[in-house]
Design a protein around this motif. Structure first.
Motif, mmCIF file in Angstrom:
data_model
loop_
_atom_site.group_PDB
_atom_site.id
_atom_site.type_symbol
_atom_site.label_atom_id
_atom_site.label_comp_id
_atom_site.label_asym_id
_atom_site.label_seq_id
_atom_site.Cartn_x
_atom_site.Cartn_y
_atom_site.Cartn_z
ATOM 1 N N ALA A 3 23.432 49.989 -97.873
ATOM 2 C CA ALA A 3 24.816 49.514 -97.917
ATOM 3 C C ALA A 3 24.995 48.289 -98.799
ATOM 4 O O ALA A 3 26.120 47.913 -99.122
ATOM 5 C CB ALA A 3 25.299 49.202 -96.505
ATOM 6 N N HIS A 4 23.901 47.671 -99.216
ATOM 7 C CA HIS A 4 23.983 46.482 -100.062
ATOM 8 C C HIS A 4 24.172 46.819 -101.536
ATOM 9 O O HIS A 4 24.329 45.928 -102.352
ATOM 10 C CB HIS A 4 22.731 45.617 -99.890
ATOM 11 C CG HIS A 4 22.623 45.022 -98.528
ATOM 12 N ND1 HIS A 4 21.475 44.399 -98.104
ATOM 13 C CD2 HIS A 4 23.489 44.960 -97.476
ATOM 14 C CE1 HIS A 4 21.646 43.964 -96.865
ATOM 15 N NE2 HIS A 4 22.860 44.301 -96.459
ATOM 16 N N ARG A 5 24.146 48.084 -101.863
ATOM 17 C CA ARG A 5 24.359 48.521 -103.246
ATOM 18 C C ARG A 5 25.520 49.509 -103.289
ATOM 19 O O ARG A 5 25.782 50.213 -102.313
ATOM 20 C CB ARG A 5 23.106 49.202 -103.778
ATOM 21 C CG ARG A 5 21.898 48.307 -103.738
ATOM 22 C CD ARG A 5 21.054 48.572 -104.945
ATOM 23 N NE ARG A 5 19.754 47.944 -104.789
ATOM 24 C CZ ARG A 5 19.346 46.978 -105.586
ATOM 25 N NH1 ARG A 5 20.102 46.559 -106.550
ATOM 26 N NH2 ARG A 5 18.151 46.451 -105.406
ATOM 27 N N PRO A 6 26.213 49.606 -104.417
ATOM 28 C CA PRO A 6 27.284 50.607 -104.516
ATOM 29 C C PRO A 6 26.737 52.021 -104.324
ATOM 30 O O PRO A 6 25.572 52.293 -104.621
ATOM 31 C CB PRO A 6 27.811 50.426 -105.943
ATOM 32 C CG PRO A 6 27.401 49.045 -106.331
ATOM 33 C CD PRO A 6 26.097 48.797 -105.623
ATOM 34 N N VAL A 7 27.566 52.890 -103.813
ATOM 35 C CA VAL A 7 27.189 54.293 -103.621
ATOM 36 C C VAL A 7 26.961 54.912 -105.001
ATOM 37 O O VAL A 7 27.787 54.735 -105.901
ATOM 38 C CB VAL A 7 28.297 55.056 -102.866
ATOM 39 C CG1 VAL A 7 27.981 56.533 -102.763
ATOM 40 C CG2 VAL A 7 28.499 54.449 -101.487
#
Length: 107
Positions: free
Chosen positions: A69-73
């Motif tokens: 969740a700490h990076r864009p999808v």
């Protein structure tokens, strides 16, 4: 990546579906004040707005690699195959519940 006035930028905060995640890289142990978490090497990290909110809320610099969740999808949003899918959350509370609700709404 350079910011205003040519200053080095450590984090590039993007909306959830803004861009694919960059390849994972090794992380270095954080200073003792950050506990057991890791911090990235000195390069620009692409992070999600969720990462920024979490770091600000807790007062800790989390490693972008410590949670997906700490990076864009890494897909364009919305994901066509997710349209019409219903998700039931049972036994999920607090921050995790908010995260799952947010991801489901975006997908």
């Amino acid at each position: 990546l350079a910011g205003a006035g040519g200053a080095k930028v450590d984090y590039d905060v993007r909306p959830l579906g803004a861009a694919p995640s960059p390849p994972e890289e090794e992380a270095l142990p954080a200073p003792a004040s950050f506990g057991r978490r890791l911090v990235p090497r000195s390069r620009t990290e692409v992070v999600s707005e969720y990462w920024l909110r979490k770091c600000a809320a807790v007062g800790v610099l989390f490693s972008p690699a410590s949670s997906p969740a700490h990076r864009p999808v890494p897909h364009a949003l919305p994901v066509e195959s997710m349209q019409g899918v219903r998700v039931c959350l049972s036994g999920v509370h607090g921050d995790l519940r908010h995260l799952v609700e947010w991801l489901c709404a975006a997908l």
